[in-house]
Write a protein that holds these residues in place. Structure first.
Motif, PDB file in Angstrom:
ATOM      1  N   ASN A 120       0.846  -1.340  -0.012  1.00 59.41           N
ATOM      2  CA  ASN A 120       0.211  -0.027  -0.016  1.00 59.41           C
ATOM      3  C   ASN A 120       0.755   1.308  -0.186  1.00 59.41           C
ATOM      4  O   ASN A 120       1.860   1.092   0.604  1.00 59.41           O
ATOM      5  CB  ASN A 120      -1.004  -0.038   1.307  1.00 59.41           C
ATOM      6  CG  ASN A 120      -1.840  -1.082   1.114  1.00 59.41           C
ATOM      7  OD1 ASN A 120      -2.167  -1.452   2.004  1.00 59.41           O
ATOM      8  ND2 ASN A 120      -2.839  -0.998   0.130  1.00 59.41           N
ATOM      9  N   THR A 121       0.520   2.415  -0.865  1.00 53.37           N
ATOM     10  CA  THR A 121       1.230   3.591  -0.752  1.00 53.37           C
ATOM     11  C   THR A 121       0.329   4.526   0.011  1.00 53.37           C
ATOM     12  O   THR A 121      -1.056   4.331   0.179  1.00 53.37           O
ATOM     13  CB  THR A 121       1.207   4.172  -2.065  1.00 53.37           C
ATOM     14  OG1 THR A 121       0.011   4.370  -2.810  1.00 53.37           O
ATOM     15  CG2 THR A 121       2.269   3.328  -2.882  1.00 53.37           C
ATOM     16  N   ALA A 122       0.746   5.752   0.660  1.00 54.95           N
ATOM     17  CA  ALA A 122      -0.097   6.635   1.499  1.00 54.95           C
ATOM     18  C   ALA A 122      -1.182   7.227   0.451  1.00 54.95           C
ATOM     19  O   ALA A 122      -2.161   7.456   0.540  1.00 54.95           O
ATOM     20  CB  ALA A 122       1.072   7.511   2.010  1.00 54.95           C
ATOM     21  N   SER A 123      -0.750   7.416  -0.920  1.00 53.35           N
ATOM     22  CA  SER A 123      -1.742   8.211  -1.618  1.00 53.35           C
ATOM     23  C   SER A 123      -2.680   7.155  -2.261  1.00 53.35           C
ATOM     24  O   SER A 123      -4.096   7.621  -2.290  1.00 53.35           O
ATOM     25  CB  SER A 123      -1.036   8.817  -2.950  1.00 53.35           C
ATOM     26  OG  SER A 123      -0.336   7.628  -3.867  1.00 53.35           O
ATOM     27  N   GLU A 124      -2.671   5.872  -2.193  1.00 51.13           N
ATOM     28  CA  GLU A 124      -3.746   5.083  -2.651  1.00 51.13           C
ATOM     29  C   GLU A 124      -4.657   5.072  -1.380  1.00 51.13           C
ATOM     30  O   GLU A 124      -5.792   5.000  -1.824  1.00 51.13           O
ATOM     31  CB  GLU A 124      -2.915   3.665  -2.791  1.00 51.13           C
ATOM     32  CG  GLU A 124      -3.778   2.704  -2.885  1.00 51.13           C
ATOM     33  CD  GLU A 124      -3.113   1.097  -2.512  1.00 51.13           C
ATOM     34  OE1 GLU A 124      -3.940  -0.025  -2.601  1.00 51.13           O
ATOM     35  OE2 GLU A 124      -1.935   1.133  -2.748  1.00 51.13           O
ATOM     36  N   ILE A 125      -3.976   4.848  -0.129  1.00 50.92           N
ATOM     37  CA  ILE A 125      -5.034   4.752   0.948  1.00 50.92           C
ATOM     38  C   ILE A 125      -5.849   6.148   1.126  1.00 50.92           C
ATOM     39  O   ILE A 125      -7.060   6.025   1.519  1.00 50.92           O
ATOM     40  CB  ILE A 125      -4.187   4.429   2.253  1.00 50.92           C
ATOM     41  CG1 ILE A 125      -3.641   2.655   2.203  1.00 50.92           C
ATOM     42  CG2 ILE A 125      -5.133   4.321   3.541  1.00 50.92           C
ATOM     43  CD1 ILE A 125      -4.680   1.913   1.896  1.00 50.92           C
ATOM     44  N   ASN A 126      -4.988   7.319   1.021  1.00 54.16           N
ATOM     45  CA  ASN A 126      -5.763   8.408   1.117  1.00 54.16           C
ATOM     46  C   ASN A 126      -6.976   8.689   0.163  1.00 54.16           C
ATOM     47  O   ASN A 126      -7.863   9.023   0.475  1.00 54.16           O
ATOM     48  CB  ASN A 126      -4.918   9.412   1.177  1.00 54.16           C
ATOM     49  CG  ASN A 126      -3.860   9.564   2.377  1.00 54.16           C
ATOM     50  OD1 ASN A 126      -4.231   9.237   3.478  1.00 54.16           O
ATOM     51  ND2 ASN A 126      -2.645  10.216   2.292  1.00 54.16           N
ATOM     52  N   GLU A 127      -6.518   8.260  -1.057  1.00 50.56           N
ATOM     53  CA  GLU A 127      -7.553   8.411  -2.267  1.00 50.56           C
ATOM     54  C   GLU A 127      -8.680   7.414  -1.753  1.00 50.56           C
ATOM     55  O   GLU A 127      -9.987   7.825  -2.175  1.00 50.56           O
ATOM     56  CB  GLU A 127      -6.926   8.051  -3.627  1.00 50.56           C
ATOM     57  CG  GLU A 127      -7.637   8.117  -4.729  1.00 50.56           C
ATOM     58  CD  GLU A 127      -8.552   6.813  -5.287  1.00 50.56           C
ATOM     59  OE1 GLU A 127      -9.577   7.150  -5.710  1.00 50.56           O
ATOM     60  OE2 GLU A 127      -8.156   5.901  -4.816  1.00 50.56           O
ATOM     61  N   LYS A 128      -8.490   6.035  -1.340  1.00 50.55           N
ATOM     62  CA  LYS A 128      -9.796   5.175  -1.055  1.00 50.55           C
ATOM     63  C   LYS A 128     -10.440   5.709  -0.159  1.00 50.55           C
ATOM     64  O   LYS A 128     -11.641   5.757  -0.092  1.00 50.55           O
ATOM     65  CB  LYS A 128      -9.141   3.923  -0.850  1.00 50.55           C
ATOM     66  CG  LYS A 128     -10.107   2.873  -0.662  1.00 50.55           C
ATOM     67  CD  LYS A 128      -9.724   1.430  -0.553  1.00 50.55           C
ATOM     68  CE  LYS A 128     -10.672   0.338  -0.509  1.00 50.55           C
ATOM     69  NZ  LYS A 128      -9.903  -0.907  -0.798  1.00 50.55           N
ATOM     70  N   ALA A 129      -9.815   6.454   1.058  1.00 55.66           N
ATOM     71  CA  ALA A 129     -10.582   6.914   2.164  1.00 55.66           C
ATOM     72  C   ALA A 129     -11.624   8.094   1.696  1.00 55.66           C
ATOM     73  O   ALA A 129     -12.691   8.091   2.097  1.00 55.66           O
ATOM     74  CB  ALA A 129      -9.540   7.583   3.329  1.00 55.66           C
ATOM     75  N   ALA A 130     -10.933   8.937   0.966  1.00 59.57           N
ATOM     76  CA  ALA A 130     -11.820  10.117   0.278  1.00 59.57           C
ATOM     77  C   ALA A 130     -12.732   9.585  -0.590  1.00 59.57           C
ATOM     78  O   ALA A 130     -13.986  10.245  -0.352  1.00 59.57           O
ATOM     79  CB  ALA A 130     -10.698  11.115  -0.517  1.00 59.57           C
ATOM     80  N   LEU A 131     -12.550   8.574  -1.322  1.00 61.69           N
ATOM     81  CA  LEU A 131     -13.649   7.927  -2.084  1.00 61.69           C
ATOM     82  C   LEU A 131     -14.854   7.422  -1.312  1.00 61.69           C
ATOM     83  O   LEU A 131     -16.013   7.565  -1.360  1.00 61.69           O
ATOM     84  CB  LEU A 131     -13.060   6.991  -3.099  1.00 61.69           C
ATOM     85  CG  LEU A 131     -14.083   6.260  -4.018  1.00 61.69           C
ATOM     86  CD1 LEU A 131     -14.479   7.099  -5.107  1.00 61.69           C
ATOM     87  CD2 LEU A 131     -13.496   4.935  -4.589  1.00 61.69           C
ATOM     88  N   CYS A 132     -14.524   6.659  -0.322  1.00 59.15           N
ATOM     89  CA  CYS A 132     -15.353   6.148   0.475  1.00 59.15           C
ATOM     90  C   CYS A 132     -16.250   6.957   1.340  1.00 59.15           C
ATOM     91  O   CYS A 132     -17.452   7.042   1.177  1.00 59.15           O
ATOM     92  CB  CYS A 132     -14.683   5.037   1.391  1.00 59.15           C
ATOM     93  SG  CYS A 132     -14.450   3.412   0.651  1.00 59.15           S
ATOM     94  N   LEU A 133     -15.412   8.004   2.005  1.00 61.54           N
ATOM     95  CA  LEU A 133     -16.098   8.945   2.931  1.00 61.54           C
ATOM     96  C   LEU A 133     -16.924   9.970   2.076  1.00 61.54           C
ATOM     97  O   LEU A 133     -17.868  10.539   2.878  1.00 61.54           O
ATOM     98  CB  LEU A 133     -15.206   9.934   3.569  1.00 61.54           C
ATOM     99  CG  LEU A 133     -14.456   8.974   4.725  1.00 61.54           C
ATOM    100  CD1 LEU A 133     -13.170   9.552   5.326  1.00 61.54           C
ATOM    101  CD2 LEU A 133     -15.275   8.585   5.891  1.00 61.54           C
ATOM    102  N   ALA A 134     -16.668  10.147   0.818  1.00 65.01           N
ATOM    103  CA  ALA A 134     -17.548  10.965   0.028  1.00 65.01           C
ATOM    104  C   ALA A 134     -18.737  10.314  -0.737  1.00 65.01           C
ATOM    105  O   ALA A 134     -19.602  10.815  -1.304  1.00 65.01           O
ATOM    106  CB  ALA A 134     -16.749  11.559  -1.315  1.00 65.01           C
ATOM    107  N   ASN A 135     -18.982   8.734  -0.401  1.00 64.33           N
ATOM    108  CA  ASN A 135     -19.725   7.969  -0.963  1.00 64.33           C
ATOM    109  C   ASN A 135     -20.477   7.159  -0.034  1.00 64.33           C
ATOM    110  O   ASN A 135     -20.890   5.928  -0.314  1.00 64.33           O
ATOM    111  CB  ASN A 135     -19.027   7.226  -2.030  1.00 64.33           C
ATOM    112  CG  ASN A 135     -18.965   8.174  -3.404  1.00 64.33           C
ATOM    113  OD1 ASN A 135     -19.849   8.741  -3.938  1.00 64.33           O
ATOM    114  ND2 ASN A 135     -17.635   8.503  -3.606  1.00 64.33           N
ATOM    115  N   GLY A 136     -20.772   7.648   1.135  1.00 65.61           N
ATOM    116  CA  GLY A 136     -21.632   6.865   2.166  1.00 65.61           C
ATOM    117  C   GLY A 136     -21.063   6.335   3.400  1.00 65.61           C
ATOM    118  O   GLY A 136     -21.859   5.811   4.027  1.00 65.61           O
ATOM    119  N   CYS A 137     -19.871   6.323   3.302  1.00 64.79           N
ATOM    120  CA  CYS A 137     -18.908   5.667   4.568  1.00 64.79           C
ATOM    121  C   CYS A 137     -19.062   6.643   5.671  1.00 64.79           C
ATOM    122  O   CYS A 137     -18.884   7.742   5.515  1.00 64.79           O
ATOM    123  CB  CYS A 137     -17.457   5.358   3.814  1.00 64.79           C
ATOM    124  SG  CYS A 137     -16.507   4.675   5.310  1.00 64.79           S
TER     125      CYS A 137
END
Length: 179
Positions: free
Chosen positions: A112-129
């Motif tokens: 895992n890279t920091a940018s990959e995890i941060n991008e996934k967190a942003a995607l999830c939190l913007a879409n119902g998480c």
């Protein structure tokens, strides 16, 4: 194998053959190769799932390696551990889970890279998480982020309040037993 011009859709993704030591995720219409987890990772996932199952009970479903479509057309991701409310789970039926899981948990891996995890967190939190957890076994800590942009890091000796199970907490040390 499906051939595409431009961004790959989830329907095109589903036509791909099964693979061996890795699987694919669809990220912004691009096919991304993801390594399968090692045993330490799987043990942590299993432990979290068991503890959340016990705490959440009939409120919903806790699952590992749960595929979801945060954005409907060009995204198909997998959560290491996820909680989905019973209502959303039942609504999904035999299809896909649309939107991010209500609770999405990622157990960090060396790949895992920091940018990959941060991008996934942003995607999830913007879409119902409602909460996105990053579990770091090396540092023995868990960062919990919410849609309001706040992140709190829980360490040894701390307990994480479980928003989907009133008056329940998850002890950080219990996740990292034998690690």
């Amino acid at each position: 194998m499906a051939t595409t011009t431009g961004l790959m859709t989830v329907e095109q993704y589903r036509e791909l053959p099964e693979t061996g030591p890795f699987y694919y995720e669809l990220r912004q219409g691009e096919l991304v190769n993801v390594s399968r987890p090692k045993l330490k990772h799987i043990r942590i996932q299993r432990r979290i799932r068991q503890m959340l199952d016990a705490a959440f009970g009939p409120r919903g479903i806790v699952e590992t390696e749960l595929p979801f479509r945060a954005l409907p057309e060009h995204e198909l991701r997998v959560a290491d551990v996820a909680f989905v409310t019973r209502e959303r789970w039942d609504k999904a039926g035999d299809g896909d889970l649309f939107g991010a899981p209500d609770l999405t948990i990622e157990v960090l891996s060396p790949s895992n890279t920091a940018s990959e995890i941060n991008e996934k967190a942003a995607l999830c939190l913007a879409n119902g998480c409602r909460e996105f957890w990053i579990v770091d076994s090396r540092l023995r800590q868990i960062a919990v982020s919410t849609p309001d942009g706040l992140t709190r890091t829980y360490r040894s000796g701390d307990s994480i309040p479980l928003v989907f199970a009133e008056n329940h907490t998850l002890n950080v040390d219990s996740i990292f037993v034998d690690e």
